[in-house]
Design a protein around this motif. Sequence first.
Motif, PDB file in Angstrom:
ATOM      1  N   GLN A 145      52.951   1.594 -11.724  1.00  0.00           N
ATOM      2  CA  GLN A 145      51.785   2.448 -11.473  1.00  0.00           C
ATOM      3  C   GLN A 145      51.148   2.119 -10.129  1.00  0.00           C
ATOM      4  N   LYS A 146      51.147   0.850  -9.760  1.00  0.00           N
ATOM      5  CA  LYS A 146      50.639   0.446  -8.439  1.00  0.00           C
ATOM      6  C   LYS A 146      51.507   1.060  -7.337  1.00  0.00           C
ATOM      7  N   ALA A 175      50.891   4.906  -7.019  1.00  0.00           N
ATOM      8  CA  ALA A 175      49.647   5.164  -6.287  1.00  0.00           C
ATOM      9  C   ALA A 175      49.859   4.964  -4.785  1.00  0.00           C
ATOM     10  N   ALA A 202      51.749   7.958  -3.329  1.00  0.00           N
ATOM     11  CA  ALA A 202      50.856   9.112  -3.147  1.00  0.00           C
ATOM     12  C   ALA A 202      50.078   8.996  -1.838  1.00  0.00           C
ATOM     13  N   ARG A 203      49.557   7.814  -1.566  1.00  0.00           N
ATOM     14  CA  ARG A 203      48.821   7.611  -0.304  1.00  0.00           C
ATOM     15  C   ARG A 203      49.751   7.768   0.898  1.00  0.00           C
TER      16      ARG A 203
END
Length: 94
Positions: A18-19, A22, A25-26
């Motif tokens: 999950q890290k 994220a 996405a950035r």
Amino acid sequence: MPAYLVGQIAVHNEALWQKYVAGVARSLQPFEANIVFRGRKAADLAGNNTRELVVVIEFKDQTDLNNWFNSNLYQSIIPIRDAAADVVITTYNS
């Protein structure tokens, strides 16, 4: 001509994964990339694919895809990816 990244994923550490997601996405924002599809395997109809997740990301062209992959931000999260999952990344042109 659009270029597509296909990632096939077998997650081993959900929290780290999950890290990483994220961070991806950035990292995609400056490239105006579009996540076309993200899903979980339902069944193998031919052959045996041990990876349960797939993602398809569309880029303007292969140059943008390569620039994203080689960007400092994406490169900085590769150790998280590698600790979280087994991933095969392939690119395709339409």
